[in-house]
Design a protein around this motif. Structure first.
Motif, PDB file in Angstrom:
ATOM      1  N   ASP A   1      50.900  -1.553 -26.359  1.00 16.73           N
ATOM      2  CA  ASP A   1      49.607  -1.176 -26.911  1.00 16.73           C
ATOM      3  C   ASP A   1      49.716  -0.672 -28.353  1.00 16.73           C
ATOM      4  OD1 ASP A   1      46.831  -0.856 -26.413  1.00 16.73           O
ATOM      5  OD2 ASP A   1      47.142   1.317 -26.398  1.00 16.73           O
ATOM      6  N   LYS A   2      50.737   0.143 -28.612  1.00 17.30           N
ATOM      7  CA  LYS A   2      50.813   0.823 -29.918  1.00 17.30           C
ATOM      8  C   LYS A   2      51.694   0.113 -30.950  1.00 17.30           C
ATOM      9  CE  LYS A   2      48.228   4.009 -28.391  1.00 17.30           C
ATOM     10  NZ  LYS A   2      46.872   3.525 -28.424  1.00 17.30           N
TER      11      LYS A   2
ATOM     12  N   ARG B   1      51.593   6.008 -16.855  1.00 13.91           N
ATOM     13  CA  ARG B   1      51.514   4.557 -17.044  1.00 13.91           C
ATOM     14  C   ARG B   1      52.900   4.065 -17.422  1.00 13.91           C
ATOM     15  NH1 ARG B   1      46.219   2.626 -19.181  1.00 13.91           N
ATOM     16  NH2 ARG B   1      44.774   4.357 -19.065  1.00 13.91           N
TER      17      ARG B   1
ATOM     18  N   PRO C   1      49.543  18.785 -15.422  1.00 13.02           N
ATOM     19  CA  PRO C   1      48.248  18.854 -16.083  1.00 13.02           C
ATOM     20  C   PRO C   1      47.699  20.280 -16.061  1.00 13.02           C
ATOM     21  CG  PRO C   1      48.321  17.015 -14.572  1.00 13.02           C
ATOM     22  CD  PRO C   1      49.570  17.812 -14.344  1.00 13.02           C
TER      23      PRO C   1
ATOM     24  N   GLN D   1      53.571  13.055 -30.140  1.00 16.02           N
ATOM     25  CA  GLN D   1      52.955  13.682 -28.973  1.00 16.02           C
ATOM     26  C   GLN D   1      53.930  13.718 -27.791  1.00 16.02           C
ATOM     27  OE1 GLN D   1      48.977  12.817 -28.178  1.00 16.02           O
ATOM     28  NE2 GLN D   1      49.014  13.705 -26.133  1.00 16.02           N
TER      29      GLN D   1
ATOM     30  N   ASP E   1      44.844  14.731 -26.161  1.00 11.19           N
ATOM     31  CA  ASP E   1      44.638  13.407 -25.592  1.00 11.19           C
ATOM     32  C   ASP E   1      44.161  13.541 -24.150  1.00 11.19           C
ATOM     33  OD1 ASP E   1      44.526  10.716 -25.405  1.00 11.19           O
ATOM     34  OD2 ASP E   1      46.641  10.354 -25.795  1.00 11.19           O
ATOM     35  N   VAL E   2      43.568  12.495 -23.662  1.00  6.04           N
ATOM     36  CA  VAL E   2      43.193  12.462 -22.248  1.00  6.04           C
ATOM     37  C   VAL E   2      44.399  11.977 -21.466  1.00  6.04           C
ATOM     38  CG1 VAL E   2      41.735  11.299 -20.556  1.00  6.04           C
ATOM     39  CG2 VAL E   2      40.764  12.114 -22.706  1.00  6.04           C
ATOM     40  N   GLN E   3      44.752  12.755 -20.477  1.00  5.40           N
ATOM     41  CA  GLN E   3      45.976  12.472 -19.747  1.00  5.40           C
ATOM     42  C   GLN E   3      45.707  11.548 -18.564  1.00  5.40           C
ATOM     43  OE1 GLN E   3      47.888  16.168 -19.065  1.00  5.40           O
ATOM     44  NE2 GLN E   3      49.703  15.290 -18.131  1.00  5.40           N
TER      45      GLN E   3
ATOM     46  N   THR F   1      44.116   5.486 -14.112  1.00  5.79           N
ATOM     47  CA  THR F   1      44.455   5.031 -15.459  1.00  5.79           C
ATOM     48  C   THR F   1      43.753   3.695 -15.742  1.00  5.79           C
ATOM     49  OG1 THR F   1      46.479   4.044 -14.554  1.00  5.79           O
ATOM     50  CG2 THR F   1      46.685   6.200 -15.561  1.00  5.79           C
ATOM     51  N   LYS F   2      44.139   2.681 -14.960  1.00  3.23           N
ATOM     52  CA  LYS F   2      43.491   1.378 -15.178  1.00  3.23           C
ATOM     53  C   LYS F   2      42.274   1.197 -14.277  1.00  3.23           C
ATOM     54  CE  LYS F   2      47.762  -0.763 -16.698  1.00  3.23           C
ATOM     55  NZ  LYS F   2      48.889  -1.615 -16.324  1.00  3.23           N
TER      56      LYS F   2
ATOM     57  N   TYR G   1      53.446  11.824 -18.829  1.00  4.38           N
ATOM     58  CA  TYR G   1      52.188  12.400 -19.310  1.00  4.38           C
ATOM     59  C   TYR G   1      51.003  11.498 -18.934  1.00  4.38           C
ATOM     60  CZ  TYR G   1      48.826  14.464 -22.564  1.00  4.38           C
ATOM     61  OH  TYR G   1      47.717  15.073 -23.112  1.00  4.38           O
ATOM     62  N   TYR G   2      51.141  10.214 -19.276  1.00  8.87           N
ATOM     63  CA  TYR G   2      50.032   9.291 -19.030  1.00  8.87           C
ATOM     64  C   TYR G   2      50.085   8.626 -17.656  1.00  8.87           C
ATOM     65  CZ  TYR G   2      48.919   9.475 -24.025  1.00  8.87           C
ATOM     66  OH  TYR G   2      48.557   9.889 -25.275  1.00  8.87           O
TER      67      TYR G   2
ATOM     68  N   TRP H   1      39.307   2.056 -22.450  1.00  8.86           N
ATOM     69  CA  TRP H   1      40.184   3.215 -22.713  1.00  8.86           C
ATOM     70  C   TRP H   1      41.315   2.737 -23.612  1.00  8.86           C
ATOM     71  CZ3 TRP H   1      42.609   6.754 -18.375  1.00  8.86           C
ATOM     72  CH2 TRP H   1      43.341   7.794 -18.976  1.00  8.86           C
ATOM     73  N   LYS H   2      41.197   3.053 -24.875  1.00  4.02           N
ATOM     74  CA  LYS H   2      42.289   2.769 -25.809  1.00  4.02           C
ATOM     75  C   LYS H   2      43.134   4.033 -25.869  1.00  4.02           C
ATOM     76  CE  LYS H   2      40.022  -0.648 -28.675  1.00  4.02           C
ATOM     77  NZ  LYS H   2      39.235  -0.863 -29.861  1.00  4.02           N
ATOM     78  N   ILE H   3      44.301   3.938 -25.287  1.00  4.96           N
ATOM     79  CA  ILE H   3      45.128   5.142 -25.149  1.00  4.96           C
ATOM     80  C   ILE H   3      45.402   5.761 -26.510  1.00  4.96           C
ATOM     81  CG2 ILE H   3      47.293   6.050 -24.250  1.00  4.96           C
ATOM     82  CD1 ILE H   3      47.404   3.506 -22.538  1.00  4.96           C
ATOM     83  N   GLY H   4      45.215   7.054 -26.567  1.00  2.00           N
ATOM     84  CA  GLY H   4      45.493   7.779 -27.807  1.00  2.00           C
ATOM     85  C   GLY H   4      44.455   7.540 -28.878  1.00  2.00           C
ATOM     86  N   GLU H   5      43.362   6.846 -28.560  1.00  2.00           N
ATOM     87  CA  GLU H   5      42.329   6.576 -29.560  1.00  2.00           C
ATOM     88  C   GLU H   5      40.944   6.966 -29.058  1.00  2.00           C
ATOM     89  OE1 GLU H   5      42.595   2.623 -31.433  1.00  2.00           O
ATOM     90  OE2 GLU H   5      44.434   2.395 -30.291  1.00  2.00           O
TER      91      GLU H   5
ATOM     92  N   LEU I   1      43.885  15.523 -10.842  1.00  2.00           N
ATOM     93  CA  LEU I   1      44.850  15.785 -11.908  1.00  2.00           C
ATOM     94  C   LEU I   1      44.170  16.220 -13.202  1.00  2.00           C
ATOM     95  CD1 LEU I   1      47.201  12.727 -11.363  1.00  2.00           C
ATOM     96  CD2 LEU I   1      47.646  15.086 -10.737  1.00  2.00           C
TER      97      LEU I   1
END
Lengths: 576, 310
Positions: free
Chosen positions: B96-97, B88, B39, B267, A90-92, A248-249, B85-86, A262-266, A98
């Motif tokens: 979102d999920k 956020r 990272p 994850q 995934d993209v972190q 991030t945003k 990790y993110y 950016w759909k996280i995890g997608e 970073l």
């Protein structure tokens, strides 16, 4: 300069696979799903070395030839089209300092941000945001860099020297843990930052389009550091305004593509930045990255034409594709700076140099490379892709099982020995285990999350592990920086043969004050490599990674960059 | 009733607390999260100095009990923390999920019921016939086959061979079909067998015999009298299944790269993303608790003989 960035494409028609092949692929998917669910993230391609980018034309550049991958573009470049790349991870983050894993790195480097200088696919450094190469003072401590004028960030703000200074100040902020800081700790004022200074005294704004960097001592590779991906220049005002949402945003750079979604995890979607300062060569309208796609599934989706590029694939699948004439031509390939080696630690039985030499001579690297297919066996610590790689450095302990047995017989462990072996590479592990058994060493293989094993590596409870390096910049000095040091700082990657490590360290320190591409410096680097290979024998090179990406016939020009092992977007276009 | 609800609510809260504590300890016991979270390129060993800086930045250098107390404190303020990790807010990740998982769970349960109930009733009505035996065998196979394997078979034929549906991901209704059926078919098979067994048990009960003795057709007895009673245990199972599915269908989400909280949890565990792991465990224990409570309430509503006591 522009040429150094260009590449070309390759393309064959999509083929229909037979039932068995497809079922094999699907079965692999099953295994992958299970492994994904049960297995921890396993290390794969460590990194840490580097390479010099030759800023002078006298430097030898084998990388240029080696990096040839896709064929020359056949069609006329045209604007438009999509480039979707699939990846397992995934993209972190999209915050440049970073962005250190390959995916984040690729997005930061090739799409979002620019650095003052960047590396072409020939690994030469060229000015990007900088208008010219730096003026270096006589004492080699100060680098004065002119900036290009009129460069716009994605939010319309113009780039100034304040943004450059802010970007470097931020990297050395002690409250901002990032990998970039290790490259610029030599800047004047870095220590003061740790003690609460608000800004870096070593980075000064001379005028809105000139910035200077002052070091505490000379470092020959410092100009290469500007090209490291983590030094993408960020806009001061936007970062301060975004606060915790930055990276991030809110993601704003000067690069050729802007983040649209950016759909996280997608999926991450980028679109071409209309005001990019160097538009030539950017043809694709959108670039997308689909993340968290298991390698087995990437192969299936690639064959289905759902993406323009797939990074991941299981080894058996790569073998199948390489052996299939209808698919083989769609592969993008090129050398990388990634290489894998064994790291030996100072404890029984590896405290005896004869045992270490025996281990080095027992391992048949070619078998491992043949099994992996995307690997080239090597006996060298310096990557052959590096411009100052010297093919004449000799490793005296290459594969020779009979000699290995003699060395074991001459060691204090002639009746046999046991050791623990931590690895992230199961193919390699089994092969090494079998080879060591032949010379009377029983290796217990340990796999799993690095976090769980790190303390045992530091303590020496585990005597051998697989490790890897990749160049952040094209010079081998990075390989030695953290590993060959003899002090109280215990790490899992530092050499545990302290006295000899110090000797290497002394040579490394000497290289710092020598001109980057001087013979004297290159000779010292060669001597360091020889010392590690033949005297200390605590690092045993196994293979260099050869990048293979699964491309599409209608895409041309997506050449693989040797540092990242990923395709370059500049010059890529779709004929669809 | 009020006492019953209060007691069960307290029980749910205690379960959540215990589950979060265990998850917290286990996450740290399996290795230093900071080592995994800094990272880095895959396989690379991060510099210990940067790892230490990271630990300090996120409070991971504090003793475990201190970290846990801090976590509970912020939780009581409605803050699930920030993903390490993110980077956020964890809340954003779930916002979102979770809808994706909810959609998958709802569609899967509805599909399972639409298939399972009629087929189960049919098998019971035609017990010991060829139809019944075929149904029972198919159901047994569907239950025995792991969900991910079923998913792979569906992928192979529907997506890879026949190219009828997308292989994985999201973006269109078609993307949902394979994940939904991968989850729904084993569930439906379970409902079929459960309903069939219950109906066969009820068919021999006094009230059913009486109805038939009064001249009511056997099929009408089965549908009007036996079926409603036989559905009570099914309702319980459906409630629990639904709650379980909402906590994430890890393997199926993984096979289809379906962006639900199951894949996210997987994850998070791999990355030692402690706040996300904790939030997943809390949500899971909450949903299971609510599912169990809902099942009890549904049974009480459907079966007048059952009384809920506080």
């Amino acid at each position: 300069m522009e040429d150094s960035k260009k590449k070309s494409g390759i393309h064959p028609p999509l083929s229909r696979r037979g039932f068995l092949k497809a079922f094999g692929a699907t079965s692999a998917l099953a295994t992958g799903a299970l492994l994904a669910a049960c297995a921890p993230t396993a290390p794969q391609a460590p990194s840490e070395s580097a390479q010099p980018a030759a800023t002078d034309s006298s430097a030898q550049v084998p990388a240029a030839e080696a990096t040839t991958a896709p064929a020359a573009a056949e069609g006329q470049p045209k604007s438009g089209g999509r480039y979707r790349i699939m990846t397992e991870n995934d993209v972190q983050t999209l915050d440049a300092p970073l962005a250190f894993n390959y995916e984040d790195w690729w997005l930061s480097s090739f799409l979002i941000y620019n650095r003052l200088y960047e590396f072409g696919i020939d690994l030469k450094l060229f000015p990007a945001l900088a208008a010219d190469f730096p003026q270096i003072s006589d004492d080699r401590l100060t680098y004065t860099i002119p900036l290009r004028k009129g460069i716009k960030f994605h939010d319309g703000q113009e780039l100034t020297a304040e943004d450059v200074k802010f970007s470097f100040d931020r990297i050395l902020d002690p409250n901002f843990a990032n990998q970039g800081s290790q490259f610029v700790a030599i800047l004047a004022g870095a220590e003061e930052m740790k003690n609460g200074a608000k800004e870096l005294s070593g980075v000064k704004v001379i005028d809105p389009y000139t910035v200077s960097f002052t070091l505490t001592k000379p470092q020959s590779t410092f100009e290469l550091v500007f090209g490291v991906a983590t030094f993408g220049i960020v806009p001061k005002k936007a970062v301060e305004a975004a606060g915790a949402d930055w990276g991030t945003k809110t993601v704003i750079g000067t690069g050729p593509y802007t983040l649209r979604d950016w759909k996280i995890g997608e999926r991450l979607t980028f679109e071409r930045f209309p005001d990019y300062w160097d538009k030539d060569g950017y043809y694709l309208d959108t670039v997308e990255m689909d993340v968290k796609i298991p390698p087995e599934q990437q192969v299936l989706r690639w064959e289905n034409g759902e993406a323009e590029y797939a990074i991941g694939y299981p080894s058996p699948e790569l073998a199948r594709i390489m052996d299939d004439p209808n698919l083989n031509g769609r592969l993008r390939t090129g050398p990388t700076t990634i290489f894998i080696y064994l790291s030996l630690r100072n404890g029984a039985p590896l405290d005896d140099v004869n045992v270490r030499r025996a281990v080095a001579m027992a391992i048949d690297k070619q078998v491992i490379a043949d099994k992996k297919r995307n690997a080239r066996a090597t006996d060298r610590l310096h990557q052959s892709t590096l411009p100052n790689f010297n093919p004449n450095v000799k490793n005296n302990y290459t594969y020779n099982p009979e000699e290995a047995k003699k060395l074991m017989a001459a060691s204090q462990y002639k009746d046999g020995a046991k050791l623990s072996f931590y690895t992230f590479d199961k193919d390699l592990a089994e092969s090494v285990q079998a080879d060591l058994k032949e010379i009377g060493i029983e290796a217990e293989i340990l796999t799993g999350d690095f976090a769980a094993f790190e303390p045992k590596l530091v303590s020496g409870e585990i005597q051998m592990n697989t490790n890897g390096d990749a160049a952040d910049y094209p010079d081998p000095d990075q390989f030695y920086t953290a590993k060959y040091v003899c002090n109280e700082r215990q790490t899992s990657f530092a050499s545990s043969f302290c006295d000899q490590a110090q000797a290497v360290r002394d040579m490394l320190d000497q290289t710092l004050s020598l001109p980057l591409n001087s013979k004297e410096r290159n000779d010292l680097l060669d001597k360091m490599e020889s010392t590690v290979l033949n005297d200390i024998v605590d690092k045993i090179p196994i293979y260099e990674r050869v990048a293979y990406g699964l491309g599409q016939p209608y895409i041309q020009g997506d050449v693989i960059h040797p540092i990242y092992g990923l395709p370059v977007i500049e010059g890529a276009f779709s004929t669809k | 009733m009020a006492g019953f609800l209060l007691r069960r609510t307290l029980f749910i809260l205690l379960t959540m607390l215990a589950a979060s504590g265990i998850a917290f300890i286990l996450t740290f016991a399996s290795g230093d999260p900071a080592t995994m979270l800094v990272p880095r390129r895959e396989g690379e060993i991060p510099d210990p100095e940067i790892v230490a800086q990271f630990r300090e930045q996120y409070g991971l250098d504090q003793p475990l009990p201190v970290q846990y107390v801090r976590y509970v404190e912020q939780l009581l303020q409605g803050n699930l923390g920030t993903s390490l990790y993110y980077r956020r807010p964890v809340r954003d990740l779930f916002v979102d999920k979770f809808p994706n998982t909810l959609l998958l769970a709802v569609l899967a349960v509805i599909t399972a019921l639409v298939i399972g109930l009629p087929v189960g009733a049919l098998a019971a009505v035609r017990r010991n016939t060829l139809t019944d035996r075929i149904i029972v065998i198919i159901c047994a196979v569907l239950i025995a086959v792991p969900a991910f394997l079923l998913a792979l078979v569906l992928v192979f034929f529907a997506a890879f061979q026949w190219k009828l549906l997308p292989m994985s991901g999201t973006g269109s209704p078609g993307h949902l079909v394979l994940p939904v059926f991968s989850v729904a078919l084993p569930l439906a098979a379970g409902y079929v067998l459960l309903l069939r067994t219950n109906m066969l048990n009820q068919v021999n009960s006094d009230y059913a015999r009486t109805a038939r003795a009064k001249g009511l057709l056997a099929k009408l007895v089965a549908i009007r009298h036996v079926l409603p009673n036989a559905l009570i245990p099914v309702a319980t199972v459906v409630s629990l299944d639904f709650a379980y599915l909402l906590t994430g269908i890890v393997l199926v989400e993984s096979v289809f790269s379906y962006p639900g909280i199951g894949l996210q949890a997987l994850q998070a565990v791999r990355n030692r993303d402690v706040p996300v792991v904790m939030a997943t465990v809390l949500l899971g224990s909450l949903l299971i608790g609510i599912g169990s409570l809902a099942a009890d309430l549904v049974i009480a509503r459907l079966d007048p003989r059952i009384r809920l006591r506080g």
